[in-house]
Design a protein around this motif. Structure first.
Motif, PDB file in Angstrom:
ATOM      1  N   SER A  96       0.834  -1.208   0.000  1.00 29.95           N
ATOM      2  CA  SER A  96       0.000   0.000   0.000  1.00 29.95           C
ATOM      3  C   SER A  96       0.866   1.255   0.000  1.00 29.95           C
ATOM      4  CB  SER A  96      -0.935   0.007   1.210  1.00 29.95           C
ATOM      5  OG  SER A  96      -0.216   0.200   2.425  1.00 29.95           O
ATOM      6  N   LYS A  97       1.992   1.205   0.715  1.00 32.14           N
ATOM      7  CA  LYS A  97       2.893   2.356   0.747  1.00 32.14           C
ATOM      8  C   LYS A  97       3.552   2.558  -0.619  1.00 32.14           C
ATOM      9  CE  LYS A  97       1.969   3.068   5.003  1.00 32.14           C
ATOM     10  NZ  LYS A  97       1.084   4.193   5.358  1.00 32.14           N
ATOM     11  N   ILE A  98       3.888   1.454  -1.282  1.00 27.29           N
ATOM     12  CA  ILE A  98       4.496   1.544  -2.611  1.00 27.29           C
ATOM     13  C   ILE A  98       3.514   2.165  -3.602  1.00 27.29           C
ATOM     14  CG2 ILE A  98       5.382   0.193  -4.549  1.00 27.29           C
ATOM     15  CD1 ILE A  98       6.477  -1.780  -2.472  1.00 27.29           C
ATOM     16  N   VAL A  99       2.272   1.687  -3.561  1.00 31.75           N
ATOM     17  CA  VAL A  99       1.241   2.222  -4.466  1.00 31.75           C
ATOM     18  C   VAL A  99       1.014   3.707  -4.199  1.00 31.75           C
ATOM     19  CG1 VAL A  99      -1.205   2.112  -5.080  1.00 31.75           C
ATOM     20  CG2 VAL A  99       0.094  -0.001  -4.761  1.00 31.75           C
ATOM     21  N   ALA A 100       0.961   4.083  -2.915  1.00 25.79           N
ATOM     22  CA  ALA A 100       0.745   5.492  -2.560  1.00 25.79           C
ATOM     23  C   ALA A 100       1.901   6.351  -3.048  1.00 25.79           C
ATOM     24  CB  ALA A 100       0.579   5.625  -1.051  1.00 25.79           C
ATOM     25  N   GLU A 101       3.128   5.896  -2.809  1.00 23.94           N
ATOM     26  CA  GLU A 101       4.298   6.673  -3.222  1.00 23.94           C
ATOM     27  C   GLU A 101       4.367   6.816  -4.737  1.00 23.94           C
ATOM     28  OE1 GLU A 101       7.340   9.084  -2.974  1.00 23.94           O
ATOM     29  OE2 GLU A 101       6.358   8.252  -1.194  1.00 23.94           O
ATOM     30  N   TYR A 102       4.022   5.747  -5.449  1.00 23.04           N
ATOM     31  CA  TYR A 102       4.027   5.798  -6.914  1.00 23.04           C
ATOM     32  C   TYR A 102       3.027   6.842  -7.418  1.00 23.04           C
ATOM     33  CZ  TYR A 102       2.994   4.500 -11.743  1.00 23.04           C
ATOM     34  OH  TYR A 102       2.776   4.535 -13.093  1.00 23.04           O
ATOM     35  N   ASN A 103       1.829   6.835  -6.850  1.00 23.13           N
ATOM     36  CA  ASN A 103       0.798   7.776  -7.306  1.00 23.13           C
ATOM     37  C   ASN A 103       1.136   9.215  -6.930  1.00 23.13           C
ATOM     38  OD1 ASN A 103      -1.813   6.500  -8.569  1.00 23.13           O
ATOM     39  ND2 ASN A 103      -1.093   5.042  -7.040  1.00 23.13           N
ATOM     40  N   VAL A 104       1.756   9.429  -5.781  1.00 20.96           N
ATOM     41  CA  VAL A 104       2.195  10.778  -5.424  1.00 20.96           C
ATOM     42  C   VAL A 104       3.261  11.256  -6.410  1.00 20.96           C
ATOM     43  CG1 VAL A 104       3.421  12.150  -3.686  1.00 20.96           C
ATOM     44  CG2 VAL A 104       1.607  10.594  -2.982  1.00 20.96           C
ATOM     45  N   ASP A 105       4.168  10.356  -6.752  1.00 21.22           N
ATOM     46  CA  ASP A 105       5.213  10.704  -7.725  1.00 21.22           C
ATOM     47  C   ASP A 105       4.603  11.069  -9.080  1.00 21.22           C
ATOM     48  OD1 ASP A 105       8.101  10.712  -8.608  1.00 21.22           O
ATOM     49  OD2 ASP A 105       7.333   9.141  -9.924  1.00 21.22           O
ATOM     50  N   GLN A 106       3.617  10.295  -9.516  1.00 21.03           N
ATOM     51  CA  GLN A 106       2.956  10.589 -10.784  1.00 21.03           C
ATOM     52  C   GLN A 106       2.189  11.908 -10.725  1.00 21.03           C
ATOM     53  OE1 GLN A 106       3.272   8.659 -13.723  1.00 21.03           O
ATOM     54  NE2 GLN A 106       4.893   7.868 -12.407  1.00 21.03           N
ATOM     55  N   ALA A 107       1.580  12.185  -9.575  1.00 24.47           N
ATOM     56  CA  ALA A 107       0.833  13.434  -9.419  1.00 24.47           C
ATOM     57  C   ALA A 107       1.754  14.643  -9.489  1.00 24.47           C
ATOM     58  CB  ALA A 107       0.078  13.425  -8.091  1.00 24.47           C
ATOM     59  N   GLU A 108       2.952  14.497  -8.935  1.00 25.52           N
ATOM     60  CA  GLU A 108       3.893  15.610  -8.931  1.00 25.52           C
ATOM     61  C   GLU A 108       4.513  15.836 -10.311  1.00 25.52           C
ATOM     62  OE1 GLU A 108       5.401  15.339  -4.277  1.00 25.52           O
ATOM     63  OE2 GLU A 108       6.600  14.442  -5.880  1.00 25.52           O
ATOM     64  N   LYS A 109       4.600  14.782 -11.118  1.00 23.46           N
ATOM     65  CA  LYS A 109       5.241  14.892 -12.431  1.00 23.46           C
ATOM     66  C   LYS A 109       4.331  15.513 -13.493  1.00 23.46           C
ATOM     67  CE  LYS A 109       8.567  11.092 -12.018  1.00 23.46           C
ATOM     68  NZ  LYS A 109       8.942   9.739 -12.496  1.00 23.46           N
ATOM     69  N   THR A 110       3.031  15.313 -13.357  1.00 23.83           N
ATOM     70  CA  THR A 110       2.118  15.782 -14.397  1.00 23.83           C
ATOM     71  C   THR A 110       1.785  17.261 -14.233  1.00 23.83           C
ATOM     72  OG1 THR A 110      -0.034  15.429 -15.442  1.00 23.83           O
ATOM     73  CG2 THR A 110       0.071  15.132 -13.073  1.00 23.83           C
ATOM     74  N   GLY A 111       1.569  17.928 -15.347  1.00 22.50           N
ATOM     75  CA  GLY A 111       1.154  19.323 -15.314  1.00 22.50           C
ATOM     76  C   GLY A 111      -0.351  19.487 -15.366  1.00 22.50           C
ATOM     77  N   ASP A 112      -1.070  18.372 -15.524  1.00 21.97           N
ATOM     78  CA  ASP A 112      -2.525  18.384 -15.609  1.00 21.97           C
ATOM     79  C   ASP A 112      -3.110  18.269 -14.203  1.00 21.97           C
ATOM     80  OD1 ASP A 112      -5.280  17.638 -15.922  1.00 21.97           O
ATOM     81  OD2 ASP A 112      -4.861  17.053 -17.993  1.00 21.97           O
ATOM     82  N   THR A 113      -3.837  19.282 -13.782  1.00 24.12           N
ATOM     83  CA  THR A 113      -4.399  19.295 -12.428  1.00 24.12           C
ATOM     84  C   THR A 113      -5.375  18.150 -12.202  1.00 24.12           C
ATOM     85  OG1 THR A 113      -4.178  21.697 -12.304  1.00 24.12           O
ATOM     86  CG2 THR A 113      -5.712  20.654 -10.760  1.00 24.12           C
ATOM     87  N   VAL A 114      -6.214  17.861 -13.204  1.00 26.15           N
ATOM     88  CA  VAL A 114      -7.201  16.783 -13.062  1.00 26.15           C
ATOM     89  C   VAL A 114      -6.505  15.444 -12.876  1.00 26.15           C
ATOM     90  CG1 VAL A 114      -9.084  15.549 -14.196  1.00 26.15           C
ATOM     91  CG2 VAL A 114      -8.929  18.033 -14.409  1.00 26.15           C
ATOM     92  N   VAL A 115      -5.485  15.183 -13.677  1.00 25.92           N
ATOM     93  CA  VAL A 115      -4.743  13.921 -13.576  1.00 25.92           C
ATOM     94  C   VAL A 115      -4.029  13.829 -12.235  1.00 25.92           C
ATOM     95  CG1 VAL A 115      -2.862  12.547 -14.555  1.00 25.92           C
ATOM     96  CG2 VAL A 115      -4.457  13.743 -16.070  1.00 25.92           C
ATOM     97  N   SER A 116      -3.471  14.941 -11.798  1.00 27.59           N
ATOM     98  CA  SER A 116      -2.751  14.921 -10.516  1.00 27.59           C
ATOM     99  C   SER A 116      -3.694  14.592  -9.368  1.00 27.59           C
ATOM    100  CB  SER A 116      -2.068  16.267 -10.267  1.00 27.59           C
ATOM    101  OG  SER A 116      -3.014  17.274  -9.971  1.00 27.59           O
ATOM    102  N   HIS A 117      -4.887  15.170  -9.358  1.00 28.05           N
ATOM    103  CA  HIS A 117      -5.838  14.886  -8.282  1.00 28.05           C
ATOM    104  C   HIS A 117      -6.355  13.448  -8.367  1.00 28.05           C
ATOM    105  CE1 HIS A 117      -5.926  18.725  -6.335  1.00 28.05           C
ATOM    106  NE2 HIS A 117      -6.173  19.369  -7.468  1.00 28.05           N
ATOM    107  N   TYR A 118      -6.394  12.902  -9.566  1.00 30.67           N
ATOM    108  CA  TYR A 118      -6.768  11.489  -9.720  1.00 30.67           C
ATOM    109  C   TYR A 118      -5.753  10.604  -8.993  1.00 30.67           C
ATOM    110  CZ  TYR A 118      -7.018   6.915 -12.002  1.00 30.67           C
ATOM    111  OH  TYR A 118      -7.073   5.559 -12.244  1.00 30.67           O
ATOM    112  N   HIS A 119      -4.479  10.900  -9.189  1.00 30.27           N
ATOM    113  CA  HIS A 119      -3.433  10.116  -8.511  1.00 30.27           C
ATOM    114  C   HIS A 119      -3.442  10.355  -7.008  1.00 30.27           C
ATOM    115  CE1 HIS A 119      -1.494   8.322 -11.980  1.00 30.27           C
ATOM    116  NE2 HIS A 119      -1.485   9.483 -12.598  1.00 30.27           N
ATOM    117  N   TYR A 120      -3.672  11.594  -6.596  1.00 28.93           N
ATOM    118  CA  TYR A 120      -3.744  11.881  -5.153  1.00 28.93           C
ATOM    119  C   TYR A 120      -4.899  11.129  -4.506  1.00 28.93           C
ATOM    120  CZ  TYR A 120      -0.326  15.696  -5.401  1.00 28.93           C
ATOM    121  OH  TYR A 120       0.820  16.428  -5.551  1.00 28.93           O
ATOM    122  N   ASP A 121      -6.025  11.020  -5.199  1.00 33.16           N
ATOM    123  CA  ASP A 121      -7.178  10.300  -4.655  1.00 33.16           C
ATOM    124  C   ASP A 121      -6.862   8.813  -4.458  1.00 33.16           C
ATOM    125  OD1 ASP A 121      -8.692  12.589  -4.574  1.00 33.16           O
ATOM    126  OD2 ASP A 121      -9.686  12.239  -6.509  1.00 33.16           O
TER     127      ASP A 121
END
Length: 257
Positions: A96-121
């Motif tokens: 679960s920590k790996i999945v969370a860290e991966y999605n946070v990393d993806q959220a920080e890399k994208t410039g699309d706000t909608v996509v970033s919030h999808y990963h944060y969710d």
């Protein structure tokens, strides 16, 4: 289990290396309970696994010297099953920590706000108590000019364990930008109850009070800072009020800064 199984035998005798290895791993365990820095640095992980390897090596050498007929601890089916249950639970937690860290990393890399919030969710679903997630989300909110949401996420980060002086200061700044001045003052007061000797916090609180037109209250906070450490108090005040460059040049000509 390997160590307990070995120690319950009649003929066991711990070597100094095994004692040292066990003590080292226990120290890492206790450190991890109160600090996030035990395995944050790669070199700490290397030291831990070297310590672990020494212990396993000592146990394997001792185990070979003991005869099979030596009575001692036996791995029953229940204990064996319990070990597997523990392993599965620990594996699920780490996953679960790996999945969370991966999605946070993806959220920080994208410039699309909608996509970033999808990963944060997604990260929030699998690891809701991950403080870094909430701080990262607050940074995205700040970039999107959403100070109220940034304040909410920063507060969650504090509740999840990142209650540093600078985090409280960031929360108060978000609240000020959102027009939540009463909440910002409560945040400063809460932070100073936890860090009463933080000159940085008292300085930013002083400047906040000055901007609110409360000169007397600001003077009291500044005086507390000066009573704690005059030079640092003056230095921080100039840093916050005029910036680092001006504070530096002032410090060259004024020994009280």
């Amino acid at each position: 289990v390997y160590l307990v199984r070995f120690m319950t035998r009649k003929a066991y005798k711990l070597s100094p290396l095994l004692w040292a290895s066990t003590a080292g791993m226990c120290a890492f365990a206790f450190s991890s309970m109160v600090s996030s820095f035990s395995f944050r640095s790669a070199q700490n992980g290397v030291v831990f696994f070297m310590t672990f390897a020494i212990g396993v090596n000592e146990l394997s050498k001792k185990g070979k010297r003991l005869t099979v007929s030596t009575s001692g601890f036996k791995m029953t089916n229940r204990v064996y099953a319990a070990c597997w249950v523990f392993t599965v639970l620990l594996g699920s937690y780490c996953a679960s920590k790996i999945v969370a860290e991966y999605n946070v990393d993806q959220a920080e890399k994208t410039g699309d706000t909608v996509v970033s919030h999808y990963h944060y969710d997604i990260a929030r679903i699998v690891a809701p108590e991950y403080a870094g997630l909430h701080l990262s989300n607050a940074a995205r909110n700040t970039a999107d000019n959403e100070p109220a949401k940034a304040a909410i996420n920063t507060r969650k980060a504090i509740e999840c364990g990142v209650g540093m002086a600078i985090t409280y200061s960031a929360l108060a700044k978000h609240q000020v930008l959102a027009g939540l001045f009463e909440d910002a003052e409560k945040t400063y007061q809460e932070a100073l109850r936890i860090y009463p000797r933080s000159i940085y916090l008292r300085t930013v609180y002083t400047v906040f009070l000055e901007k609110q037109g409360r000169a007397d209250d600001a003077a009291k906070q500044l005086q507390i800072s000066k009573d704690l450490d005059l030079r640092n108090a003056n230095g921080w005040y100039q840093l916050v009020k005029t910036g680092s460059v001006n504070a530096y040049y002032l410090s060259l000509s004024d020994d009280s800064i």
